[in-house]
Design a protein around this motif. Structure first.
Motif, short mmCIF file in Angstrom:
data_model
loop_
_atom_site.label_atom_id
_atom_site.label_comp_id
_atom_site.label_asym_id
_atom_site.label_seq_id
_atom_site.Cartn_x
_atom_site.Cartn_y
_atom_site.Cartn_z
N UNK A 275 -1.44 0.58 -10.61
CA UNK A 275 -1.03 0.19 -9.25
C UNK A 275 -2.17 -0.26 -8.35
N UNK A 276 -3.41 0.10 -8.68
CA UNK A 276 -4.53 -0.32 -7.83
C UNK A 276 -5.79 -0.51 -8.68
N UNK A 277 -6.84 -0.95 -8.01
CA UNK A 277 -8.06 -1.29 -8.73
C UNK A 277 -8.74 -0.12 -9.40
N UNK A 278 -8.84 1.01 -8.70
CA UNK A 278 -9.56 2.15 -9.26
C UNK A 278 -8.84 2.72 -10.48
N UNK A 279 -7.51 2.70 -10.47
CA UNK A 279 -6.77 3.17 -11.65
C UNK A 279 -6.93 2.19 -12.81
N UNK B 16 -12.75 -4.20 -10.82
CA UNK B 16 -13.64 -3.65 -9.80
C UNK B 16 -13.46 -4.38 -8.47
N UNK B 17 -13.37 -5.71 -8.54
CA UNK B 17 -13.17 -6.48 -7.31
C UNK B 17 -11.82 -6.14 -6.67
N UNK B 18 -10.82 -5.93 -7.50
CA UNK B 18 -9.51 -5.51 -6.99
C UNK B 18 -9.63 -4.17 -6.27
N UNK B 19 -10.43 -3.26 -6.85
CA UNK B 19 -10.63 -1.94 -6.23
C UNK B 19 -11.36 -2.06 -4.89
N UNK B 20 -12.33 -2.96 -4.83
CA UNK B 20 -13.00 -3.20 -3.54
C UNK B 20 -11.99 -3.75 -2.52
N UNK B 21 -11.17 -4.70 -2.98
CA UNK B 21 -10.24 -5.37 -2.07
C UNK B 21 -9.17 -4.42 -1.53
N UNK B 22 -8.66 -3.53 -2.41
CA UNK B 22 -7.61 -2.61 -1.94
C UNK B 22 -8.20 -1.30 -1.40
N UNK B 23 -9.54 -1.24 -1.38
CA UNK B 23 -10.29 -0.11 -0.80
C UNK B 23 -10.08 1.21 -1.55
#
Length: 239
Positions: free
Chosen positions: A99-103, A165-172
């Motif tokens: 569901x998000x970048x970190x996962x 990683x960029x997705x995780x940055x973008x979704x904070x």
């Protein structure tokens, strides 16, 4: 004139079809050689497998083997492409539902552990190829198919990690002090997890002596890497 044009078209179509068949035949022959080499490397290990034994298993002369591959290292690099493609598929499959970048980042780590536990021969082939890997600035007109394909699949793996990683940055869901370049974070993830795998792989007796289960330790280590990336960003005390 019309007849000449039609005949020219037919000649061109036949030439294209012949070239297409030739390309397909070359690809199939390369794959059959890689099949034979994969089995030879599994049965005898890389250092003990010879070009002669690979040629014999593939039903080819040793001389013909060199038409498709420069040397044994080039064959190994071709097998590394296979292994890397499998790893890329696993990483994509594990991370795509997240569901998000970190996962997604965590799932990519899980995929690497799965690859190690369940694709051990491919993991070994990929690890042994470390000293053979070409870099993009080393390729040229004389580069082999294996070299060009390896550079591409290695970049594809890095791109998948960087995108997560960029997705995780973008979704904070990922906030790191100084916001390191995603490539730096990807290399940290890759180096950390691979290093941990190699540590336990080469020190089984140490783990046994201290009653540490390697599989559990690797899972716990992945969690520690994840926690190191998800710690709250400390306040800037310089302001």
């Amino acid at each position: 004139m019309k007849l000449t044009a039609v005949l020219n078209d037919l000649v061109w179509i036949n030439l294209v079809a012949t070239r297409s068949r030739s390309t397909d035949e070359k690809r199939l022959r390369r794959e059959s050689i890689l099949d034979a080499a994969e089995q030879a490397f599994i049965d005898r290990r890389f250092d003990k497998a010879s070009m002669g034994s690979i040629a014999s298993s593939a039903g080819l002369s040793r001389a013909l083997l060199y038409v498709y591959f420069r040397d044994k290292e080039d064959i190994h690099l071709g097998l590394s492409v296979r292994a890397a493609k499998r790893l890329l598929t696993l990483m994509a499959d594990f991370s795509s539902p997240c569901p998000n970048g970190i996962s997604s980042m965590y799932a990519i780590g899980q995929a690497y552990l799965y690859f190690y536990h369940n694709e051990k021969e491919y993991f070994r082939i990929l690890t042994l190829s470390a000293g053979m890997r070409p870099s993009a600035n080393q390729t040229g007109a004389d580069s082999t198919d294996s070299e060009r394909e390896y550079i591409q699949i290695d970049e594809d793996i890095l791109e998948l990690m960087v995108n997560a990683i960029q997705r995780a940055y973008d979704d904070r869901s990922l906030q790191l002090p100084g916001t390191p370049n995603p490539v730096e974070v990807a290399l940290y993830m890759r180096g950390s997890l691979h290093g941990l795998i190699m540590l336990q792989d080469g020190n089984r007796s140490l783990f046994e002596a201290h009653k540490v289960t390697p599989e559990t330790w690797l899972e716990n280590s992945l969690n520690m890497i994840a926690r190191s990336l998800t710690q709250p960003v400390p306040p800037d005390t310089t302001k």
